[in-house]
Design an enzyme around this catalytic site. Structure first.
Site, PDB file in Angstrom:
ATOM      1  N   HIS A   1       9.672  42.017 -43.469  1.00  9.86           N
ATOM      2  CA  HIS A   1       8.994  41.956 -44.667  1.00  9.86           C
ATOM      3  C   HIS A   1       7.621  42.855 -44.865  1.00  9.86           C
ATOM      4  O   HIS A   1       7.318  42.832 -43.881  1.00  9.86           O
ATOM      5  CB  HIS A   1       8.749  40.386 -44.895  1.00  9.86           C
ATOM      6  CG  HIS A   1       9.997  39.645 -45.310  1.00  9.86           C
ATOM      7  ND1 HIS A   1      10.149  38.457 -44.557  1.00  9.86           N
ATOM      8  CD2 HIS A   1      10.766  39.695 -46.199  1.00  9.86           C
ATOM      9  CE1 HIS A   1      11.290  37.824 -44.999  1.00  9.86           C
ATOM     10  NE2 HIS A   1      11.698  38.716 -45.886  1.00  9.86           N
TER      11      HIS A   1
ATOM     12  N   CYS B   1       5.164  32.835 -43.655  1.00  7.27           N
ATOM     13  CA  CYS B   1       6.682  32.357 -44.009  1.00  7.27           C
ATOM     14  C   CYS B   1       6.710  30.888 -44.121  1.00  7.27           C
ATOM     15  O   CYS B   1       7.492  30.280 -44.952  1.00  7.27           O
ATOM     16  CB  CYS B   1       7.593  32.829 -42.793  1.00  7.27           C
ATOM     17  SG  CYS B   1       6.953  34.087 -42.011  1.00  7.27           S
TER      18      CYS B   1
HETATM   19  C1  CIR Z   1      14.532  35.764 -41.767  1.00  5.07           C
HETATM   20  O1  CIR Z   1      15.124  36.579 -40.998  1.00  5.07           O
HETATM   21  O2  CIR Z   1      14.938  35.530 -43.026  1.00  5.07           O
HETATM   22  C2  CIR Z   1      14.216  34.805 -40.964  1.00  5.07           C
HETATM   23  N1  CIR Z   1      14.575  34.594 -39.658  1.00  5.07           N
HETATM   24  C3  CIR Z   1      12.427  34.955 -40.936  1.00  5.07           C
HETATM   25  C4  CIR Z   1      11.979  34.779 -42.212  1.00  5.07           C
HETATM   26  C5  CIR Z   1      10.412  35.152 -42.269  1.00  5.07           C
HETATM   27  N2  CIR Z   1       9.864  34.916 -43.528  1.00  5.07           N
HETATM   28  C6  CIR Z   1       8.797  35.805 -43.818  1.00  5.07           C
HETATM   29  O3  CIR Z   1       8.188  36.607 -43.260  1.00  5.07           O
HETATM   30  N3  CIR Z   1       8.227  35.346 -45.096  1.00  5.07           N
END
Ligand code: CIR
Length: 265
Positions: free
Chosen positions: A169, A256
């Site tokens: 991201h 996150c």
């Molecule tokens: C994913 O791949 O969607 C999750 N394992 C990690 C999400 C992390 N979220 C973020 O950076 N906002």
């Protein structure tokens, strides 16, 4: 300089589910320990609460292994919330699960609902003056265009930028530190997207420290990146380290784990 981009009255978090062991990851570096993740998560929630904010802790959602990463489900602005449309198929349903909780706290909740639109909160950095959205493997042009339309009458300007290839991201590589300052990896800053901002770089080899959050008077950073931590302390920030070893196995970090907001009264 106003401070609405980092002064918050509320946060929403979700406790990790046992299914987290099946969470998405770019590279498998081992199975996350649920027990340790729960302890880190409790430290994180306590740190948010210590600033005086109300933290709504939601129950685990076993059907969605990545649901602890609530940030990806919504964009929270003072005027209202926008429910996202995650680009990871296994995460699409998480957004609908979040919508009623936002409706309970906000006067207005809008939705990204175009069939071709994909956008995740992790790709969105809100500053005092604009909403930066990184195009990525999870966030596409249609999603960014729809968001642009849906926040225009609230007075927010969206600027499309690029999430570097191989980076999950946009905010994997940057965070807001205050109204004019951004913490970023040198590789993201090199793209030129932060022209006009003051930028502090993560130390070489500590790129994973870039996913931090400024929450009221504290900057939460993942533990284990001492040179970046020291640089932030030297720059005058109140820094608190939070263990992140287990979320890091799933490409997750400080931003996150929460939705942060101050709904307009
Ligand atoms: C994913 O791949 O969607 C999750 N394992 C990690 C999400 C992390 N979220 C973020 O950076 N906002």
């Amino acid at each position: 300089m106003s401070d609405r981009s980092f002064r918050f009255t509320h946060a929403i978090t979700r406790r990790p589910a046992a299914s987290i062991v099946n969470g998405l990851r770019a590279v498998d570096t081992g199975t996350p320990s649920l027990d340790l993740m729960r302890r880190h998560h409790a430290d994180y929630v306590a740190a948010l609460r210590a600033t005086g904010a109300v933290v709504v802790e939601l129950d685990p959602l076993e059907a969605f292994p990545d649901s602890v990463f609530v940030e990806d489900t919504a964009l929270c602005l003072p005027e209202g919330a926008i429910v996202m449309r995650p680009g990871a198929p296994s995460r699409l349903g998480e957004a609908a699960e979040m919508a009623p909780h936002l409706a309970a706290l906000y006067g207005e909740v809008r939705r990204i609902d175009g069939a071709d639109s994909f956008i995740e909160g992790g790709d969105i950095l809100t500053t005092e003056t604009e909403v930066l959205v990184g195009r990525s493997a999870r966030t596409n042009a249609a999603g960014i265009a729809e968001l642009t339309r849906k926040v225009a009458d609230w007075g927010h300007k969206v600027r499309e930028v690029i999430t570097p290839p191989g980076v999950l991201h946009f905010k994997t590589d940057c965070s807001l530190l205050d109204g004019e300052t951004i913490l970023a990896t040198a590789r993201l800053d090199a793209s030129g997207c932060f022209a006009g901002y003051r930028v502090i770089h993560t130390a070489e080899g500590e790129e994973a420290a870039a996913n931090a959050i400024r929450f009221n008077d504290v900057v939460l950073v993942p533990a284990g990146f001492p040179r970046t931590r020291d640089a932030l302390v030297k720059a005058g920030y109140a820094v608190q380290e939070i263990g992140n070893s287990e979320c890091a196995k799933l490409d997750g970090g400080m931003s996150c784990l929460s939705l942060r907001f101050r709904p307009r009264a």
